[in-house]
Design an enzyme around this catalytic site. Sequence first.
Site: not given
Length: 500
Positions: A355, A440, A478
């Site tokens: 990202e 995450h 994600n």
Amino acid sequence: TDGAQLPILVIGSGYGGAVAALRLASAGQQVAIVEKGMSWSAPGSDGKIFCNMLNPDGRSFWLRTKTSQPVSYFMGAPYDKTIPSYTGVLDAEQFSQIRIYQGRGVGGGSLVNGGMAVTPKQQYFGSILPSVDPAEMYNTYYPRANANLKVNNVDQTWFESASCYQFARVGRKTAQASGFTTTFVPNVYDFNYMKQELANTAPRSALNAEVIYGNNYGKNSLDKTYLAAAVATGKVTITPQHVVTKVAPAAGTGYTVTMNQIDTSGNTVATKTVTAQKVFFAAGSVGTSKLLVTQKATGALPNLPSSVGTGWGNNGNVMVARQNQAWDATGSLQATIPVMGIDNWADSGGRAFAEISPFPAGIETFASLYLAITDNPNRATFSYNSGTGGVDLNWQQAWNGAGITAAKRIFDPINAKQATIYRTDLFGLYKTWGDDFAYHPLGGCVLNQSTDNYGRLQSYPGLYVIDGSLIPGNTTVNPFVTITALAERNIENIIANDFK
Ligand code: FAD
């Protein structure tokens, strides 16, 4: 209230808990949610609910006297700041070799996250949840999750000229120059609202350095979507500032659940016990795993399978920054909401999806920051520590070497082509990689291993797991859209079969 008899108790108000509550209530069930964090509905003395990244105060972190920022250095100097200890919205939970960031409050991670709402490519789904039928996920549950989460896309024409996305355009240009594929990434942040922020016709949030400590405007967090819909049924109550500590079979049917009511200093002000016929664990990968390994080890739920606590991964998270050439300014005004990724997952030599992250310092830094999600195969285990009464996680920082190797396959070629270098002043002094933290957390109570194929804890009828702990360590992108879609799939099966 103490002594209450409840049909259904949901522990935690993140993605899994919010989906469970809405679907159970819509099927006519009465649902009580308890949440460890605050409700984040009342403004502070500055008139705002949340503080921003440039001026963190007590609202920023969960019970810390100093901030623990992901990018904790600048020009090689630490810039964490002293703050009053308060039940703030972002927890930096420290295990021996990894710090795991998690949202605390009604809405869980949706309050603090960047809103990137990414559906994985179907070709990789077999590596994410091998026991789940991809067709039902891509035909039914991913679309349902995206619709209910209010996922939207940036207007690409606006993006090309918006000053607040210069950092993303520079990230794209430098990636494409080395032959990498970039892709626009959907989000739950309302991009029409962001246009108004840039035009100065609405109060700024993404354009005011607000994200990891909450967004005052613009973001469709769960309290505005699933949880609002759940409460609107009239069948759901949400009780904040209650920390579940124990779940055990009740004398008759159901389970007794013990919880501590806490104040904003984290002190217990009351201990309550309720009885619930059905209990959904939705405390997140870390919260649910900690609760379950503790119940098993202390004898409250001794028949939980021995696989409980295993299969934990960090979604391959590593962070890194590059210093661009002087002609590649990244902008002093940066939207905190990422909209672009570099997709190198097809590279079997080291899979990564990076990202292009904002670095909202308020000044021109010429830096490009990236959060790479990589195919790191290492998995860790939670275990109860009878000495401390806490739960340990045996993740080793060195295991992130696999993630770094994969990320370097993107950023080494970009640096070579651009004649640029890595920043070594943001994650420590002379430290290139942000490899000691994760955004995450996934796994710890893996679907079809610790539970049946729908999240039932089979040795205890009426106990369910419905959050990120079901996912075995990686989602290739994600994670929250996958957590939401899996919860939608599982709750549909549970309602159809267990609520006859
Ligand atoms: P959570 O959302 O963590 O919810 C669990 C809830 O349970 C929490 O509110 C917690 O306070 C509560 N709880 C825990 N223990 C107890 C207990 N004992 N008693 C009562 N309540 C308890 N993902 C994306 O997909 N896109 C992104 O852009 C993105 N950005 C992120 C940025 C940051 C800074 C962070 C921290 C995460 C980000 N994530 C992102 C990850 C995403 O937010 C999580 O994967 C997601 O929130 C996990 O959902 P969950 O339902 O499993 O648990």
